[in-house]
Design a protein around this motif. Structure first.
Motif, PDB file in Angstrom:
ATOM      1  N   PRO A   7       0.842  -1.194   0.000  1.00  0.00           N
ATOM      2  CA  PRO A   7       0.000   0.000   0.000  1.00  0.00           C
ATOM      3  C   PRO A   7       0.880   1.248   0.000  1.00  0.00           C
ATOM      4  O   PRO A   7       1.985   1.240   0.531  1.00  0.00           O
ATOM      5  N   GLN A   8       0.386   2.286  -0.639  1.00  0.00           N
ATOM      6  CA  GLN A   8       1.130   3.531  -0.620  1.00  0.00           C
ATOM      7  C   GLN A   8       1.128   4.076   0.798  1.00  0.00           C
ATOM      8  O   GLN A   8       0.154   3.938   1.530  1.00  0.00           O
ATOM      9  N   LYS A   9       2.225   4.672   1.166  1.00  0.00           N
ATOM     10  CA  LYS A   9       2.364   5.254   2.498  1.00  0.00           C
ATOM     11  C   LYS A   9       2.054   6.744   2.427  1.00  0.00           C
ATOM     12  O   LYS A   9       2.410   7.407   1.459  1.00  0.00           O
ATOM     13  N   PRO A  10       1.397   7.266   3.455  1.00  0.00           N
ATOM     14  CA  PRO A  10       1.154   8.712   3.475  1.00  0.00           C
ATOM     15  C   PRO A  10       2.464   9.456   3.693  1.00  0.00           C
ATOM     16  O   PRO A  10       3.484   8.865   4.037  1.00  0.00           O
ATOM     17  N   TYR A  11       2.415  10.749   3.478  1.00  0.00           N
ATOM     18  CA  TYR A  11       3.609  11.561   3.672  1.00  0.00           C
ATOM     19  C   TYR A  11       4.193  11.296   5.053  1.00  0.00           C
ATOM     20  O   TYR A  11       3.477  11.178   6.043  1.00  0.00           O
ATOM     21  N   SER A  12       5.496  11.209   5.102  1.00  0.00           N
ATOM     22  CA  SER A  12       6.180  10.845   6.339  1.00  0.00           C
ATOM     23  C   SER A  12       6.395  12.025   7.280  1.00  0.00           C
ATOM     24  O   SER A  12       6.652  11.830   8.459  1.00  0.00           O
ATOM     25  N   GLY A  13       6.338  13.224   6.742  1.00  0.00           N
ATOM     26  CA  GLY A  13       6.671  14.385   7.556  1.00  0.00           C
ATOM     27  C   GLY A  13       8.117  14.790   7.384  1.00  0.00           C
ATOM     28  O   GLY A  13       8.559  15.789   7.929  1.00  0.00           O
ATOM     29  N   LYS A  14       8.853  14.016   6.593  1.00  0.00           N
ATOM     30  CA  LYS A  14      10.242  14.361   6.296  1.00  0.00           C
ATOM     31  C   LYS A  14      10.258  15.068   4.953  1.00  0.00           C
ATOM     32  O   LYS A  14       9.674  14.594   3.984  1.00  0.00           O
ATOM     33  N   LEU A  15      10.922  16.202   4.915  1.00  0.00           N
ATOM     34  CA  LEU A  15      10.983  17.000   3.700  1.00  0.00           C
ATOM     35  C   LEU A  15      12.437  17.364   3.445  1.00  0.00           C
ATOM     36  O   LEU A  15      13.057  18.062   4.244  1.00  0.00           O
ATOM     37  N   MET A  16      12.988  16.857   2.362  1.00  0.00           N
ATOM     38  CA  MET A  16      14.380  17.151   2.024  1.00  0.00           C
ATOM     39  C   MET A  16      14.382  18.285   1.004  1.00  0.00           C
ATOM     40  O   MET A  16      13.673  18.224   0.002  1.00  0.00           O
ATOM     41  N   LEU A  17      15.152  19.300   1.277  1.00  0.00           N
ATOM     42  CA  LEU A  17      15.230  20.467   0.392  1.00  0.00           C
ATOM     43  C   LEU A  17      16.671  20.760   0.024  1.00  0.00           C
ATOM     44  O   LEU A  17      17.583  20.539   0.821  1.00  0.00           O
ATOM     45  N   ARG A  18      16.843  21.285  -1.159  1.00  0.00           N
ATOM     46  CA  ARG A  18      18.140  21.827  -1.558  1.00  0.00           C
ATOM     47  C   ARG A  18      17.939  23.330  -1.720  1.00  0.00           C
ATOM     48  O   ARG A  18      17.073  23.763  -2.485  1.00  0.00           O
ATOM     49  N   VAL A  19      18.716  24.084  -0.979  1.00  0.00           N
ATOM     50  CA  VAL A  19      18.642  25.542  -1.046  1.00  0.00           C
ATOM     51  C   VAL A  19      20.056  26.090  -1.189  1.00  0.00           C
ATOM     52  O   VAL A  19      21.027  25.424  -0.822  1.00  0.00           O
TER      53      VAL A  19
END
Length: 108
Positions: free
Chosen positions: A65-77
């Protein structure tokens, strides 16, 4: 407002004047899982039933099953932006993570 959650999944619920019912969809996954109910108790029960059905259907098919968003957000800035954000967080007495989460919550 806190979202309705069940087994790690969150519900997006709206009221349909035309149907005179609450219409819901499991949020945070690409698969389309919907449900409805005329009251809060009914929509909650329908949400639970829809998630359980989704999980059992995936198991029967041998699919994960697809998992909901984990709350982890990786960004490149850019490094300059990273440095400025870190300074703002420190000045506010917060971790960079807490400061970014708070700033993002205000923006959305």
């Amino acid at each position: 407002m806190n979202p309705m959650t069940y087994k790690g999944y969150a519900a997006r619920i709206e009221y349909s004047e035309e149907d005179e019912a609450f219409i819901g969809r499991v949020a945070g996954i690409r698969d389309i899982v919907t449900f409805h109910g005329a009251s809060v108790d009914e929509i909650r029960a329908a949400f639970h039933e829809a998630v359980d059905f989704y999980l059992s259907t995936c198991a029967e098919r041998g699919e994960a099953p697809q998992k909901p968003y984990s709350g982890k957000l990786m960004l490149r800035v850019p490094p300059e932006l990273h440095a400025r954000a870190a300074m703002r967080a420190e000045a506010a007495g917060k971790s960079l993570n807490a400061w970014v989460a708070e700033t993002l919550a205000k923006a959305v």
